[in-house]
Design a protein around this motif. Structure first.
Motif, PDB file in Angstrom:
ATOM      1  N   ILE A 181       0.462  -1.850  -0.046  1.00 16.50           N
ATOM      2  CA  ILE A 181       0.413  -0.134  -0.153  1.00 16.50           C
ATOM      3  C   ILE A 181       0.788   1.194   0.316  1.00 16.50           C
ATOM      4  N   PRO A 182       1.175   1.783  -0.522  1.00 20.61           N
ATOM      5  CA  PRO A 182       1.871   3.256  -1.352  1.00 20.61           C
ATOM      6  C   PRO A 182       1.594   4.336  -0.943  1.00 20.61           C
ATOM      7  N   THR A 183       0.670   4.326   0.307  1.00 20.33           N
ATOM      8  CA  THR A 183       0.358   6.171   0.948  1.00 20.33           C
ATOM      9  C   THR A 183       0.708   4.959   2.371  1.00 20.33           C
ATOM     10  N   GLN A 184       0.279   6.976   3.266  1.00 19.43           N
ATOM     11  CA  GLN A 184       0.709   6.553   4.706  1.00 19.43           C
ATOM     12  C   GLN A 184      -0.536   5.563   4.878  1.00 19.43           C
ATOM     13  N   THR A 185       0.234   4.565   5.904  1.00 13.18           N
ATOM     14  CA  THR A 185      -1.056   3.092   6.717  1.00 13.18           C
ATOM     15  C   THR A 185      -0.668   3.186   7.512  1.00 13.18           C
ATOM     16  N   LYS A 186      -1.763   2.845   8.559  1.00 14.34           N
ATOM     17  CA  LYS A 186      -0.908   2.816   9.987  1.00 14.34           C
ATOM     18  C   LYS A 186      -2.139   1.405  10.385  1.00 14.34           C
ATOM     19  N   GLN A 187      -1.639   0.211  11.036  1.00 12.55           N
ATOM     20  CA  GLN A 187      -2.622  -0.834  12.176  1.00 12.55           C
ATOM     21  C   GLN A 187      -3.252  -0.525  13.356  1.00 12.55           C
ATOM     22  N   PHE A 188      -4.329  -0.567  13.301  1.00  9.09           N
ATOM     23  CA  PHE A 188      -5.516  -0.393  15.102  1.00  9.09           C
ATOM     24  C   PHE A 188      -6.007  -1.912  15.254  1.00  9.09           C
ATOM     25  N   SER A 189      -5.854  -2.442  16.595  1.00 14.80           N
ATOM     26  CA  SER A 189      -6.483  -3.254  17.353  1.00 14.80           C
ATOM     27  C   SER A 189      -8.053  -2.566  17.552  1.00 14.80           C
ATOM     28  N   CYS A 190      -8.421  -1.205  17.743  1.00 16.20           N
ATOM     29  CA  CYS A 190      -9.387  -0.229  18.253  1.00 16.20           C
ATOM     30  C   CYS A 190      -9.990   0.281  16.602  1.00 16.20           C
ATOM     31  N   LEU A 191     -11.017   0.232  16.545  1.00 14.85           N
ATOM     32  CA  LEU A 191     -11.181   0.999  15.375  1.00 14.85           C
ATOM     33  C   LEU A 191     -11.795   2.268  15.426  1.00 14.85           C
ATOM     34  N   GLU A 192     -12.797   2.772  17.123  1.00  8.32           N
ATOM     35  CA  GLU A 192     -12.858   4.445  17.019  1.00  8.32           C
ATOM     36  C   GLU A 192     -11.007   4.732  17.171  1.00  8.32           C
ATOM     37  N   THR A 193     -10.177   4.840  17.346  1.00  6.01           N
ATOM     38  CA  THR A 193      -8.715   5.000  17.443  1.00  6.01           C
ATOM     39  C   THR A 193      -8.003   5.100  16.162  1.00  6.01           C
ATOM     40  N   ALA A 194      -8.375   4.461  15.076  1.00  7.69           N
ATOM     41  CA  ALA A 194      -8.380   4.064  13.618  1.00  7.69           C
ATOM     42  C   ALA A 194      -8.790   5.243  12.652  1.00  7.69           C
ATOM     43  N   ILE A 195      -9.909   5.621  13.372  1.00  8.97           N
ATOM     44  CA  ILE A 195     -10.812   6.793  12.795  1.00  8.97           C
ATOM     45  C   ILE A 195     -10.349   7.728  12.762  1.00  8.97           C
ATOM     46  N   LEU A 196      -9.878   8.419  14.529  1.00  9.64           N
ATOM     47  CA  LEU A 196      -9.453   9.759  14.996  1.00  9.64           C
ATOM     48  C   LEU A 196      -8.410   9.682  14.032  1.00  9.64           C
ATOM     49  N   TRP A 197      -6.860   8.759  14.160  1.00 12.76           N
ATOM     50  CA  TRP A 197      -6.182   8.527  12.913  1.00 12.76           C
ATOM     51  C   TRP A 197      -5.995   8.794  11.425  1.00 12.76           C
ATOM     52  N   ALA A 198      -6.923   8.267  11.076  1.00 11.78           N
ATOM     53  CA  ALA A 198      -7.664   8.944   9.817  1.00 11.78           C
ATOM     54  C   ALA A 198      -7.933   9.918   9.628  1.00 11.78           C
ATOM     55  N   ARG A 199      -8.500  10.765  10.740  1.00 14.50           N
ATOM     56  CA  ARG A 199      -8.799  12.090  10.563  1.00 14.50           C
ATOM     57  C   ARG A 199      -7.738  12.623  10.706  1.00 14.50           C
ATOM     58  N   THR A 200      -6.900  12.411  11.180  1.00  9.08           N
ATOM     59  CA  THR A 200      -5.978  14.077  11.273  1.00  9.08           C
ATOM     60  C   THR A 200      -4.882  14.065   9.551  1.00  9.08           C
ATOM     61  N   LYS A 201      -5.164  13.085   8.675  1.00  7.53           N
ATOM     62  CA  LYS A 201      -4.611  12.701   7.546  1.00  7.53           C
ATOM     63  C   LYS A 201      -5.749  12.993   6.534  1.00  7.53           C
ATOM     64  N   THR A 202      -6.701  13.109   6.509  1.00  7.89           N
ATOM     65  CA  THR A 202      -7.780  14.188   6.325  1.00  7.89           C
ATOM     66  C   THR A 202      -8.112  15.700   6.295  1.00  7.89           C
ATOM     67  N   ARG A 203      -7.669  15.403   7.566  1.00  9.78           N
ATOM     68  CA  ARG A 203      -8.408  17.401   8.353  1.00  9.78           C
ATOM     69  C   ARG A 203      -7.070  17.716   8.705  1.00  9.78           C
ATOM     70  N   PRO A 204      -6.843  18.361   7.865  1.00  8.54           N
ATOM     71  CA  PRO A 204      -4.735  18.818   8.087  1.00  8.54           C
ATOM     72  C   PRO A 204      -5.524  19.328   9.710  1.00  8.54           C
ATOM     73  N   ASN A 205      -5.730  20.123  10.186  1.00  2.93           N
ATOM     74  CA  ASN A 205      -5.899  20.504  11.751  1.00  2.93           C
ATOM     75  C   ASN A 205      -6.074  20.111  12.769  1.00  2.93           C
ATOM     76  N   LEU A 206      -7.019  18.887  12.904  1.00  9.36           N
ATOM     77  CA  LEU A 206      -6.642  18.132  13.689  1.00  9.36           C
ATOM     78  C   LEU A 206      -5.066  17.612  14.071  1.00  9.36           C
ATOM     79  N   ASP A 207      -5.366  17.266  15.445  1.00 15.91           N
ATOM     80  CA  ASP A 207      -4.177  17.035  16.439  1.00 15.91           C
ATOM     81  C   ASP A 207      -3.775  15.819  15.546  1.00 15.91           C
ATOM     82  N   LYS A 208      -1.843  16.048  15.267  1.00 20.86           N
ATOM     83  CA  LYS A 208      -1.618  14.612  15.018  1.00 20.86           C
ATOM     84  C   LYS A 208      -0.876  13.694  15.419  1.00 20.86           C
ATOM     85  N   SER A 209      -0.673  13.816  16.926  1.00 17.66           N
ATOM     86  CA  SER A 209      -0.081  12.788  17.956  1.00 17.66           C
ATOM     87  C   SER A 209      -0.813  11.285  17.694  1.00 17.66           C
ATOM     88  N   LEU A 210      -1.802  11.603  16.982  1.00 12.38           N
ATOM     89  CA  LEU A 210      -1.999   9.747  17.924  1.00 12.38           C
ATOM     90  C   LEU A 210      -1.342   8.790  16.138  1.00 12.38           C
TER      91      LEU A 210
END
Length: 141
Positions: A112-141
């Motif tokens: 997968i030639p784009t930013q990819t990360k694995q998670f065990s929690c769906l809600e954490t995955a949603i938060l992380w993905a949103r930091t990539k699609t919404r530039p003004n969100l907290d990038k600490s995830l």
């Protein structure tokens, strides 16, 4: 956890039900749940690609979350072919609930030639993905 069991289910703008999977379109994310026992490849994904382009527009920057609640197989090399023609994915999250699924996800990440990360929690995955699609969100995830 199935997506519809989360607090994010109320954010669904469109649901796409295909013979082998269900996809939930949110403002900036697609969450996919592939059916038990399916083999998912580019041919299966073409209706999703068309629906996503129709819904978001061909230049949108969205995230994709593979919520792996079922056992199924994928064709990892298809990700490379997909990305050559579809550069609108800003991030891919793989939500893996078992060690076996996590191992398969680790292998798939290589294709997968784009930013990819694995998670065990769906809600954490949603938060992380949103930091990539919404530039003004907290990038600490």
């Amino acid at each position: 956890m199935n997506f519809l069991d989360t607090n994010y289910a109320e954010q669904v703008k469109k649901t796409l039900e295909l013979p082998q999977a269900t996809f939930y379109f949110l403002e900036d994310l697609i969450i996919g749940e592939i059916d038990e026992g399916s083999h998912y490849n580019m041919k299966n994904a073409l209706p999703l690609v068309k629906a996503a382009k129709d819904f978001y527009g061909k230049n949108a920057q969205i995230g994709y979350i593979s919520n792996r609640v079922n056992n199924y197989t994928v064709s990892p090399r298809d990700w490379m072919n997909f990305y050559k023609e579809n550069r609108y994915l800003k991030a891919v999250a793989l939500v893996c609930y078992t060690p076996t699924k996590y191992s398969k996800g680790t292998f798939e990440k290589m294709f997968i030639p784009t930013q990819t990360k694995q998670f065990s929690c769906l809600e954490t995955a949603i938060l992380w993905a949103r930091t990539k699609t919404r530039p003004n969100l907290d990038k600490s995830l």
